[in-house]
Design a protein around this motif. Structure first.
Motif, PDB file in Angstrom:
ATOM      1  N   GLU A  50     -13.099   1.302  -5.256  1.00  0.00           N
ATOM      2  CA  GLU A  50     -11.734   1.484  -4.778  1.00  0.00           C
ATOM      3  C   GLU A  50     -11.441   2.960  -4.494  1.00  0.00           C
ATOM      4  OE1 GLU A  50      -7.465   0.345  -6.577  1.00  0.00           O
ATOM      5  OE2 GLU A  50      -9.018  -1.199  -6.776  1.00  0.00           O
ATOM      6  N   ASN A  54     -10.579   4.514  -0.847  1.00  0.00           N
ATOM      7  CA  ASN A  54      -9.323   5.269  -0.677  1.00  0.00           C
ATOM      8  C   ASN A  54      -9.555   6.681  -0.155  1.00  0.00           C
ATOM      9  OD1 ASN A  54      -7.675   3.161  -1.444  1.00  0.00           O
ATOM     10  ND2 ASN A  54      -7.661   3.757  -3.599  1.00  0.00           N
ATOM     11  N   THR A  58      -6.808   4.930   4.883  1.00  0.00           N
ATOM     12  CA  THR A  58      -5.452   4.778   4.339  1.00  0.00           C
ATOM     13  C   THR A  58      -5.297   3.367   3.782  1.00  0.00           C
ATOM     14  OG1 THR A  58      -4.512   3.937   6.400  1.00  0.00           O
ATOM     15  CG2 THR A  58      -4.542   6.354   6.098  1.00  0.00           C
ATOM     16  N   GLU A  59      -4.243   3.169   3.031  1.00  0.00           N
ATOM     17  CA  GLU A  59      -3.969   1.842   2.472  1.00  0.00           C
ATOM     18  C   GLU A  59      -3.753   0.821   3.593  1.00  0.00           C
ATOM     19  OE1 GLU A  59      -0.843  -0.383  -0.493  1.00  0.00           O
ATOM     20  OE2 GLU A  59      -1.226   1.749  -0.789  1.00  0.00           O
ATOM     21  N   LYS A  63      -5.875  -2.556   4.142  1.00  0.00           N
ATOM     22  CA  LYS A  63      -5.240  -3.881   4.225  1.00  0.00           C
ATOM     23  C   LYS A  63      -5.656  -4.605   5.502  1.00  0.00           C
ATOM     24  CE  LYS A  63      -2.794  -4.482   0.541  1.00  0.00           C
ATOM     25  NZ  LYS A  63      -3.271  -5.446  -0.431  1.00  0.00           N
TER      26      LYS A  63
END
Length: 166
Positions: A50, A54, A58-59, A63
Motif C-alpha cells: 500500500e 501510494n 494518487t488515491e 481507485k
C-alpha cells in the motif's frame, strides 16, 4: 427432516484447478433448483504494498485501477461460467432460468464469505481447498479449514487437485 437447498454460495479462489468445486456447486444447484452465487474475494494489500502504491499514484488513480481490476475479474468469471456451461452442461440446459450471480468482495476471505452467506441467506457454502496435509493446515491454515470452524452454515469442501479452472 433435511433442509432444502434454496441458495448456494460458491467461494472461488480462482486457481487453475478450481473447476471441480464449481462443478459440485452447479450440480447441487441444478438438482435442488437453487440460486447459485459465484463469489471471489480480493484480499487486502499489505502495508508495504500500500505504501509503495501510494508513492507512485494518487488515491483517485488507485481507485480507478481498482475498479478496472474488479471489472476484469467479473468478466473473467462470466467467461469461465460460459465456458463451463458449453463444456459440461447438457445442450438443452441453460443457466438462463437461474443464472449464477457474480459477487466480488474485498477483505479477508473468511470474514467476507461468512458476511455474504448471511446476507444472501445461503443454505450451503461450497469451496475448494488446495491444502491437503494436516501439517500445512496447522502451520498456515487454509480459508476452507477456517470456514469449518467459523461458519454457522454448512460448508462443503472439495479437494481441488488436478482439474481445470472455473
Amino acid at each position: 427432516m433435511l433442509n432444502e437447498l434454496k441458495c448456494i454460495l460458491y467461494a472461488s479462489y480462482f486457481g487453475s484447478d478450481s473447476r471441480k468445486g464449481f462443478r459440485m456447486a452447479v450440480t447441487l444447484a441444478r438438482t435442488n433448483q437453487a440460486r447459485l452465487i459465484f463469489m471471489h474475494v480480493i484480499e487486502p494489500l499489505g502495508q508495504r504494498a500500500e505504501r509503495l502504491i501510494n508513492s507512485y499514484m494518487t488515491e483517485a488513480q488507485f481507485k480507478a485501477q481498482e475498479t478496472e481490476g474488479i471489472e476484469i475479474i467479473r468478466e473473467e468469471i462470466t467467461v469461465r461460467i460460459q465456458k463451463f456451461s458449453a463444456e459440461e452442461l447438457p445442450s438443452d440446459y441453460e443457466f438462463s432460468h437461474n443464472p449464477p450471480e457474480c459477487r466480488i468482495e474485498q477483505g479477508r476471505p473468511v470474514e467476507q464469505i461468512i458476511r455474504v452467506a448471511k446476507e444472501i441467506d445461503a443454505d450451503l457454502i461450497v469451496m475448494g481447498t488446495r491444502t491437503h496435509s494436516a501439517l500445512s493446515q496447522i502451520l498456515v491454515g487454509s480459508t476452507a479449514h477456517q470456514m469449518l470452524f467459523y461458519s454457522d452454515r454448512p460448508v462443503l469442501v472439495v479437494p481441488m487437485e488436478g482439474d481445470h479452472n472455473c
